[in-house]
Design a protein around this motif. Structure first.
Motif, mmCIF file in Angstrom:
data_model
loop_
_atom_site.group_PDB
_atom_site.id
_atom_site.type_symbol
_atom_site.label_atom_id
_atom_site.label_comp_id
_atom_site.label_asym_id
_atom_site.label_seq_id
_atom_site.Cartn_x
_atom_site.Cartn_y
_atom_site.Cartn_z
ATOM 1 N N ALA A 23 22.305 -15.608 6.387
ATOM 2 C CA ALA A 23 23.359 -15.049 7.236
ATOM 3 C C ALA A 23 24.698 -15.710 6.984
ATOM 4 N N SER A 24 24.691 -16.951 6.521
ATOM 5 C CA SER A 24 25.946 -17.687 6.359
ATOM 6 C C SER A 24 26.493 -17.666 4.935
ATOM 7 N N SER A 25 25.763 -17.049 4.004
ATOM 8 C CA SER A 25 26.246 -17.051 2.623
ATOM 9 C C SER A 25 26.140 -15.703 1.938
ATOM 10 N N GLY A 26 25.299 -14.808 2.415
ATOM 11 C CA GLY A 26 25.130 -13.519 1.767
ATOM 12 C C GLY A 26 24.331 -13.620 0.484
ATOM 13 N N PRO A 27 24.131 -12.495 -0.221
ATOM 14 C CA PRO A 27 23.386 -12.516 -1.495
ATOM 15 C C PRO A 27 24.127 -13.349 -2.535
ATOM 16 N N LYS A 28 23.381 -13.996 -3.437
ATOM 17 C CA LYS A 28 24.011 -14.870 -4.423
ATOM 18 C C LYS A 28 23.052 -15.166 -5.568
ATOM 19 N N ASP A 29 23.630 -15.524 -6.707
ATOM 20 C CA ASP A 29 22.884 -16.056 -7.835
ATOM 21 C C ASP A 29 23.076 -17.568 -7.832
ATOM 22 N N VAL A 30 21.989 -18.328 -7.768
ATOM 23 C CA VAL A 30 22.063 -19.786 -7.678
ATOM 24 C C VAL A 30 21.362 -20.411 -8.873
ATOM 25 N N VAL A 31 22.082 -21.313 -9.564
ATOM 26 C CA VAL A 31 21.495 -22.061 -10.675
ATOM 27 C C VAL A 31 21.605 -23.554 -10.364
ATOM 28 N N LEU A 32 20.474 -24.235 -10.293
ATOM 29 C CA LEU A 32 20.451 -25.681 -10.097
ATOM 30 C C LEU A 32 20.339 -26.346 -11.461
ATOM 31 N N VAL A 33 21.241 -27.277 -11.749
ATOM 32 C CA VAL A 33 21.247 -28.003 -13.029
ATOM 33 C C VAL A 33 20.984 -29.469 -12.704
ATOM 34 N N LEU A 34 19.795 -29.954 -13.082
ATOM 35 C CA LEU A 34 19.330 -31.263 -12.643
ATOM 36 C C LEU A 34 19.232 -32.244 -13.805
ATOM 37 N N ASP A 35 19.809 -33.411 -13.617
ATOM 38 C CA ASP A 35 19.721 -34.513 -14.580
ATOM 39 C C ASP A 35 18.307 -35.103 -14.512
ATOM 40 N N VAL A 36 17.596 -35.115 -15.649
ATOM 41 C CA VAL A 36 16.274 -35.739 -15.700
ATOM 42 C C VAL A 36 16.260 -36.837 -16.773
#
Length: 431
Positions: A23-36
């Motif tokens: 409800a607070s952001s709407g539809p979206k494309d999310v990409v998490l880029v994680l340092d390993v």
């Protein structure tokens, strides 16, 4: 739902629930880029990064698309199913598969910022080209605990990011926001902040011992919430799930709540209504678990996209919220940030009174009453509860509520307010 007694403190936070973030952001494309990289083994950072990534994954709904990129010397996509290199729809099944893959990540190698961002933009463009996208805004959440030690220099990383975001905007009309997070004292603060400042993004520094990476990464929705401030018709639906109390399948319809007396409208929280799926089955004549029913919720949830149009000072306000003065980019002289940071009410305390009707702690400040160890019924060592109060004898009967999980309010709307945090949920249960 009625208030509930619990002898132990919990860590339930409605702001991390899918119905709240949807409800607070709407539809979206999310990409998490994680340092390993290898340094992620220090101070439990790898476990913390996994927890933060999993929390973000859990907040997503069927209206969203998601991918996870892991990087060290090189970058690769963490798959949710049979080797797809696209963003996947955030169904419960796909989220569980992604979470399982995240938990299996291991650390090792150097730190190549360029490889991580390149893999993220490649996945985004492939997804958009094949029309598997949410069709709305894009968020890239980039987390690192170190300094770039492999791959192209920072200038080339910045060029890649700026060229790629411009390409997505020009060819596909997509607005991409970059959120960078520096974890630990050894983390690169110059490059990650420069990336955010040069791309209209937000940088957040997070300490090893006193920081909150989980809360920081899960707070990206605050920027997208501002795109919904002028939309009085927006609502969000989530994929059907089992209700905790009734053990029946249901869904939640939610909408953002704003103070529209200021510009931009100030996000206050979310109002939500629960509905059992058997009500839909009776009306529509379809099984709650059917693909047809799921497609109905997907169409309802992706019908509207927030349009984010922030001034420099409004964006600076969000940066200030993320990391204080250190996180701002020096492009705004104001420190008030109207519409971003709420103005405190004069002559009134910020914390609510009488949250607990508990005579054993009568007269004790709210901070001391609410501050107890997670999973325990005793105060935290960090709390200032007076020594004369014997916490072992606090009554936990229905007249002395130890922990309020839900609060019934006899009004039409229940508002979830961010700071101070006092959330409730109005449930409409169709028996």
């Amino acid at each position: 739902l009625p208030g509930t007694v619990d002898e132990e403190c919990g860590n339930y936070d409605p702001r991390l629930r899918p119905w709240f973030v949807a409800a607070s952001s709407g539809p979206k494309d999310v990409v998490l880029v994680l340092d390993v990289s290898g340094s992620m083994s220090d101070y439990g950072r790898m476990d913390l990064a996994k927890e933060a990534a999993i929390t973000v994954i859990k907040t997503l709904t069927i209206s969203d698309r998601v991918a996870v990129i892991a990087f060290s010397d090189y970058a690769y996509q963490v798959h949710s199913d049979s080797g797809t290199d696209l963003l996947v729809r955030a169904t419960n099944e796909n989220k569980n598969l992604l979470i399982d893959s995240i938990q299996k990540l291991t650390d090792g190698g150097a730190t190549n910022f360029h490889a991580g961002f390149q893999q993220a933009f490649d996945a985004l463009e492939r997804t958009i080209e094949q029309e598997y996208t949410s069709g709305c805004n894009v968020a890239i959440l980039f987390m690192t605990d170190g300094v770039r030690t492999a791959g192209p220099e920072t200038d080339e990383v910045l060029s890649l990011i700026n060229d790629s975001t411009q390409r997505l905007a020009t060819l596909y009309n997509r607005d991409t926001k970059i959120f960078t997070f520096s974890l630990g004292a050894q983390a690169d603060r110059l490059a990650t902040k420069e990336i955010a400042c040069s791309t209209n993004g937000i940088w957040t520094p997070v300490g090893d011992f006193d920081g909150d990476l989980v809360g920081a990464m899960a707070s990206y929705y605050k920027l997208f919430a501002l795109g919904l401030g002028d939309d009085t018709e927006f609502t969000a639906w989530v994929e059907p799930y089992e209700f905790f109390w009734t053990k029946k399948m249901g869904t939640t319809n939610s909408a953002p709540v704003f103070d529209r007396s200021v510009d931009p409208p100030l996000f206050l929280g979310v109002v939500a209504s629960d509905v059992h799926m058997d009500a839909f089955e009776q009306v529509l004549g379809e099984n709650a678990q059917s693909s047809t029913m799921l497609q109905r919720f997907i169409r309802l949830s992706t019908a509207q996209c927030p349009k984010i149009d922030l001034s420099d000072c409004q964006l600076e306000g969000l940066r200030y919220l993320a990391g204080g003065e250190e996180a701002t980019c020096g492009i705004c002289n104001s420190t008030d940030y109207p519409g971003i940071i709420p103005t405190e009410c004069p002559f009134k305390p910020d914390l609510p009174k009488n949250l607990w009707q508990n005579t054993d702690v009568d007269g004790v400040k709210y901070e001391d009453r609410a501050c107890c160890e997670i999973g325990s019924n005793v105060p935290s060592e960090m709390c200032g509860i007076p020594d004369e109060i014997d916490t072992t004898e606090i009554d936990t009967s229905t007249n002395s509520i130890g922990l309020v999980l839900g609060i019934t309010i006899p009004v039409g709307l229940v508002l979830g307010i961010t700071i101070p945090v006092l959330f409730s949920k109005w449930s409409v249960l169709n028996e």
